[in-house]
Write an enzyme that holds these catalytic residues in place. Structure first.
Site, PDB file in Angstrom:
ATOM      1  N   GLU A  64      -1.916   2.862   0.921  1.00 43.34           N
ATOM      2  CA  GLU A  64      -1.547   2.132  -0.296  1.00 43.34           C
ATOM      3  C   GLU A  64      -0.288   1.361   0.064  1.00 43.34           C
ATOM      4  O   GLU A  64       0.785   1.945   0.237  1.00 43.34           O
ATOM      5  CB  GLU A  64      -1.332   3.102  -1.454  1.00 43.34           C
ATOM      6  CG  GLU A  64      -2.607   3.889  -1.744  1.00 43.34           C
ATOM      7  CD  GLU A  64      -2.519   4.831  -2.947  1.00 43.34           C
ATOM      8  OE1 GLU A  64      -1.423   5.358  -3.218  1.00 43.34           O
ATOM      9  OE2 GLU A  64      -3.549   5.043  -3.604  1.00 43.34           O
ATOM     10  N   ASN A 113      10.184   4.786  -3.766  1.00 39.76           N
ATOM     11  CA  ASN A 113      10.291   4.143  -5.086  1.00 39.76           C
ATOM     12  C   ASN A 113       9.835   5.034  -6.234  1.00 39.76           C
ATOM     13  O   ASN A 113      10.416   4.984  -7.325  1.00 39.76           O
ATOM     14  CB  ASN A 113       9.581   2.784  -5.084  1.00 39.76           C
ATOM     15  CG  ASN A 113       8.106   2.886  -4.805  1.00 39.76           C
ATOM     16  OD1 ASN A 113       7.666   3.816  -4.132  1.00 39.76           O
ATOM     17  ND2 ASN A 113       7.343   1.953  -5.310  1.00 39.76           N
ATOM     18  N   GLU A 146      -7.696   5.442  -3.583  1.00 33.82           N
ATOM     19  CA  GLU A 146      -7.494   6.817  -4.039  1.00 33.82           C
ATOM     20  C   GLU A 146      -7.687   6.808  -5.549  1.00 33.82           C
ATOM     21  O   GLU A 146      -7.891   5.765  -6.149  1.00 33.82           O
ATOM     22  CB  GLU A 146      -6.127   7.350  -3.591  1.00 33.82           C
ATOM     23  CG  GLU A 146      -6.038   7.386  -2.066  1.00 33.82           C
ATOM     24  CD  GLU A 146      -4.947   8.275  -1.475  1.00 33.82           C
ATOM     25  OE1 GLU A 146      -4.598   9.299  -2.064  1.00 33.82           O
ATOM     26  OE2 GLU A 146      -4.439   7.915  -0.390  1.00 33.82           O
ATOM     27  N   CYS A 192       5.264  -1.042  -6.440  1.00 36.63           N
ATOM     28  CA  CYS A 192       4.357  -1.895  -5.647  1.00 36.63           C
ATOM     29  C   CYS A 192       3.534  -2.801  -6.533  1.00 36.63           C
ATOM     30  O   CYS A 192       3.065  -3.838  -6.087  1.00 36.63           O
ATOM     31  CB  CYS A 192       3.435  -1.006  -4.821  1.00 36.63           C
ATOM     32  SG  CYS A 192       2.494   0.150  -5.840  1.00 36.63           S
TER      33      CYS A 192
HETATM   34  P1  NAD Z   1       8.297   2.191   4.301  1.00 36.79           P
HETATM   35  O1  NAD Z   1       6.986   1.750   4.844  1.00 36.79           O
HETATM   36  O2  NAD Z   1       9.533   1.687   4.912  1.00 36.79           O
HETATM   37  O3  NAD Z   1       8.401   3.773   4.377  1.00 36.79           O
HETATM   38  C1  NAD Z   1       7.440   4.610   3.805  1.00 36.79           C
HETATM   39  C2  NAD Z   1       7.409   5.916   4.544  1.00 36.79           C
HETATM   40  O4  NAD Z   1       6.941   5.712   5.872  1.00 36.79           O
HETATM   41  C3  NAD Z   1       8.769   6.597   4.692  1.00 36.79           C
HETATM   42  O5  NAD Z   1       8.577   7.986   4.504  1.00 36.79           O
HETATM   43  C4  NAD Z   1       9.159   6.280   6.118  1.00 36.79           C
HETATM   44  O6  NAD Z   1      10.035   7.215   6.686  1.00 36.79           O
HETATM   45  C5  NAD Z   1       7.802   6.327   6.803  1.00 36.79           C
HETATM   46  N1  NAD Z   1       7.690   5.581   8.049  1.00 36.79           N
HETATM   47  C6  NAD Z   1       8.314   4.422   8.385  1.00 36.79           C
HETATM   48  N2  NAD Z   1       7.932   4.031   9.621  1.00 36.79           N
HETATM   49  C7  NAD Z   1       7.040   4.951  10.073  1.00 36.79           C
HETATM   50  C8  NAD Z   1       6.291   5.099  11.268  1.00 36.79           C
HETATM   51  N3  NAD Z   1       6.363   4.213  12.263  1.00 36.79           N
HETATM   52  N4  NAD Z   1       5.470   6.175  11.388  1.00 36.79           N
HETATM   53  C9  NAD Z   1       5.376   7.061  10.393  1.00 36.79           C
HETATM   54  N5  NAD Z   1       6.070   6.980   9.238  1.00 36.79           N
HETATM   55  C10 NAD Z   1       6.889   5.932   9.060  1.00 36.79           C
HETATM   56  O7  NAD Z   1       8.211   1.875   2.750  1.00 36.79           O
HETATM   57  P2  NAD Z   1       9.380   2.038   1.672  1.00 36.79           P
HETATM   58  O8  NAD Z   1      10.409   0.996   1.953  1.00 36.79           O
HETATM   59  O9  NAD Z   1       9.765   3.471   1.631  1.00 36.79           O
HETATM   60  O10 NAD Z   1       8.609   1.705   0.305  1.00 36.79           O
HETATM   61  C11 NAD Z   1       8.495   0.433  -0.239  1.00 36.79           C
HETATM   62  C12 NAD Z   1       7.163  -0.172   0.138  1.00 36.79           C
HETATM   63  O11 NAD Z   1       6.095   0.677  -0.275  1.00 36.79           O
HETATM   64  C13 NAD Z   1       6.878  -1.503  -0.528  1.00 36.79           C
HETATM   65  O12 NAD Z   1       6.272  -2.356   0.395  1.00 36.79           O
HETATM   66  C14 NAD Z   1       5.876  -1.150  -1.626  1.00 36.79           C
HETATM   67  O13 NAD Z   1       5.065  -2.203  -2.057  1.00 36.79           O
HETATM   68  C15 NAD Z   1       5.099  -0.080  -0.969  1.00 36.79           C
HETATM   69  N6  NAD Z   1       4.422   0.770  -1.956  1.00 36.79           N
HETATM   70  C16 NAD Z   1       3.067   0.659  -2.122  1.00 36.79           C
HETATM   71  C17 NAD Z   1       2.425   1.446  -3.071  1.00 36.79           C
HETATM   72  C18 NAD Z   1       0.926   1.366  -3.321  1.00 36.79           C
HETATM   73  O14 NAD Z   1       0.399   2.256  -3.961  1.00 36.79           O
HETATM   74  N7  NAD Z   1       0.245   0.343  -2.850  1.00 36.79           N
HETATM   75  C19 NAD Z   1       3.153   2.342  -3.827  1.00 36.79           C
HETATM   76  C20 NAD Z   1       4.531   2.421  -3.627  1.00 36.79           C
HETATM   77  C21 NAD Z   1       5.159   1.632  -2.681  1.00 36.79           C
HETATM   78  C1  6OH Z   2       3.626   1.849  -6.512  1.00 33.44           C
HETATM   79  O1  6OH Z   2       4.821   1.665  -6.379  1.00 33.44           O
HETATM   80  C2  6OH Z   2       3.019   2.575  -7.581  1.00 33.44           C
HETATM   81  C3  6OH Z   2       1.941   3.341  -7.359  1.00 33.44           C
HETATM   82  C4  6OH Z   2       1.374   4.071  -8.431  1.00 33.44           C
HETATM   83  C5  6OH Z   2       0.425   4.962  -8.256  1.00 33.44           C
HETATM   84  O2  6OH Z   2      -0.055   5.302  -7.075  1.00 33.44           O
HETATM   85  C6  6OH Z   2      -0.143   5.672  -9.390  1.00 33.44           C
HETATM   86  O3  6OH Z   2      -0.958   6.575  -9.148  1.00 33.44           O
HETATM   87  O4  6OH Z   2       0.203   5.378 -10.534  1.00 33.44           O
END
Ligand code: NAD
Ligand code: 6OH
Length: 484
Positions: A252, A153, A465, A286
């Site tokens: 995260e 994202n 972080e 997120c």
């Molecule tokens: P995802 O968990 O599907 O994938 C994230 C990464 O993990 C990718 O690089 C993927 O290839 C890898 N991955 C998937 N399965 C794995 C495994 N079993 N072992 C190791 N690596 C693995 O997430 P997404 O769909 O790419 O992103 C969207 C999600 O991320 C949403 O839930 C969003 O809320 C969350 N997000 C959280 C934050 C935060 O800071 N809290 C920030 C951005 C996105």
């Molecule tokens: C999630 O989608 C956004 C995360 C944002 C950060 O980790 C940041 O440092 O602004």
């Protein structure tokens, strides 16, 4: 066809297995990407281990900080290339990526270069039982080889958010960017090379999660710790994978973030702020607000105004300057978001606006666009109110008392972020402090200071972080006790 390769031990490496990098605005193939196999991940981790023992391990803090600043300049020098790559990979509007993603790609390096130069360590003067004293002080050492796994994202922003503090603390990294968005990570590898980062310090392995580079990296015995941003479910899988080797993790994860709007808010500012909080990056942040609670006396007016904002969003080609809203990341993700749009109806929602797929009559119809959508009328127990959808959608519900709003906001397994909108300063502080989340914004949203703790509670993550919290995760602290 453009090729994106792995970056291992200071060299771009092509493998035998490839996958396609897709432009979500029209479904076209941007590049073919090399998928890292076991041998490549092994080589990346070994190279990182060797680099720790070499010249990199002996660099002074000042030299590391100077290198991070050079990397920041390197990103800025190729701003347009990063911008084009990020826009093509994610489909996010150029107006957004030029304001947030690419600038943060440089700012993350500057922030941690600054911080590592001034970061102190703890020290205590200790009285001993025999009436003498001792001095305790800590020494900061790198964690070792850090495995970094990031989502699609905010690809460059989230990758650099982890790479910068990891390098600042003297670690070497092996990063696996999302398979959906491999391009800016590959460009960053070029910047690392041209900035003079020694071979092996920064490695990129491309691929998927399970049975691919992601899993190979998290389970690799040579990796000292894992930092991951992505879905809560993936975080759980990674936690299981590292459990037997007891590696430190920083997660995260997802959110189902609430916004609480009081009748005394600055109405225009709140509508503007919440329109961003719900729809920025097509709702794929997120931190986005998917649950909006509005004090009953302004509920109808609020709903009408937010609906106008949703209907005024400009769904367009990501490269056009006036576009506010691009497609979702992938066909699969669109199917997931659309399934929630449909589920909402079955759960009893009224769809105030949106709910479907826009029609353009051009190549965008092959992309993954959805309509910005506003729902109301759901019970708090509905899946659409409980589960993270990760699209341009929110559910808006009225409340009568502050206590009720807080209780509803807190009724979630997630606890990443929240926002409170009120002109009553005391109430702003009071409500913010009652919310069970890692980050609360009052009268603003996604306003970032990189020194602050960032992370979530419950399903939203493990650890924090940001600022010193990052430095502490990416370090091993050795306490030294000297009897005087
Ligand atoms: P995802 O968990 O599907 O994938 C994230 C990464 O993990 C990718 O690089 C993927 O290839 C890898 N991955 C998937 N399965 C794995 C495994 N079993 N072992 C190791 N690596 C693995 O997430 P997404 O769909 O790419 O992103 C969207 C999600 O991320 C949403 O839930 C969003 O809320 C969350 N997000 C959280 C934050 C935060 O800071 N809290 C920030 C951005 C996105
Ligand atoms: C999630 O989608 C956004 C995360 C944002 C950060 O980790 C940041 O440092 O602004």
């Amino acid at each position: 066809m453009k090729q994106l390769q792995n970056y291992i031990n200071g060299r771009f490496v092509k493998g035998t297995r490839e996958f396609a990098d897709i432009n979500p605005a029209n479904g076209s193939v941007i590049a073919q990407v090399t998928e890292a196999d076991q041998t490549m991940v092994d080589e990346a981790v070994s190279a990182a281990r060797r680099a720790l023992e070499g010249e990199w391990g002996r660099l002074t803090v000042a030299a590391r900080a100077a290198l991070l600043n050079k990397i920041a300049c390197g990103v800025e020098a190729r701003f347009d290339e990063f911008l084009q790559a990020e826009v093509a990979d994610t489909g996010k509007p150029v107006s957004l990526a030029s304001k947030i993603d690419v600038p943060r790609g440089a700012a993350n390096f500057r922030a941690f270069a600054e911080l590592i130069k001034t970061a102190g360590v703890e020290s205590f003067r200790t009285e001993t039982p025999d009436g003498l004293t001792a001095i305790n002080y800590t020494e900061r050492k790198p964690l070792g080889v850090v495995g970094i796994i990031t989502p699609w994202n905010l690809p460059l922003l989230l990758l650099t958010w982890k790479v910068a503090p990891a390098l600042a603390c003297g670690n070497c990294v092996v990063a696996k960017p999302s398979e959906e968005t491999p391009a800016t990570a590959t460009l960053l590898a070029e910047v690392m090379e041209s900035s003079g980062v020694p071979a092996g310090v920064f490695n990129i392995v491309h691929g998927f999660g399970p049975d691919s580079a992601g899993e190979l990296l998290t389970t690799h015995p040579g990796v000292s710790g894992i930092t991951f941003t992505g879905e809560s479910r993936t975080g759980a899988a990674i936690m299981r994978a590292v459990a037997s080797s007891v590696k430190p993790v920083s997660f995260e994860l997802g959110g189902k973030n609430a916004a609480i709007v009081f009748a005394d808010c600055d109405f225009a500012d709140t509508i503007k702020g919440l329109s961003e909080a719900v729809f920025l990056n097509t709702g794929q942040v997120c931190l986005c607000a998917e649950r909006v609670y509005v004090e009953r006396s302004i509920f109808e007016r609020f709903l009408a105004a937010l609906t106008r904002e949703a209907e005024n969003l400009q769904l367009g080609w990501p490269t056009h300057a006036t576009t506010t809203t691009g497609p979702l990341i992938s066909s699969d993700h669109r199917a997931k978001v659309l399934s929630y749009y449909q589920l909402a109806g079955k759960e009893g929602a009224t769809t105030i606006t949106g709910g479907g797929i826009p029609e353009f009559g051009d190549g965008r119809d092959n992309g993954f666009y959805v309509q910005p959508t506003i729902l109301t009328g759901l019970p708090e127990s509905a899946r659409c109110v409980k589960e993270e959808i990760f699209g341009p959608v929110c559910h808006v519900a009225p409340f009568d008392t502050e206590e009720e709003a807080i209780a509803k906001a807190n009724d979630s397994e997630y606890g990443l972020a929240a926002s409170v909108w009120t002109s009553n300063l005391k109430r702003g502080h009071r409500v913010a402090s009652m919310l069970k989340v890692g980050i609360t914004w009052v009268n603003c949203w996604f306003l970032r200071d990189l020194r602050t703790p960032f992370g979530g509670v419950g399903l939203s993550g493990v650890g924090r972080e940001g600022g010193m919290h990052s430095l502490n995760f990416y370090s091993e602290l050795n306490n030294i006790c000297v009897k005087l």
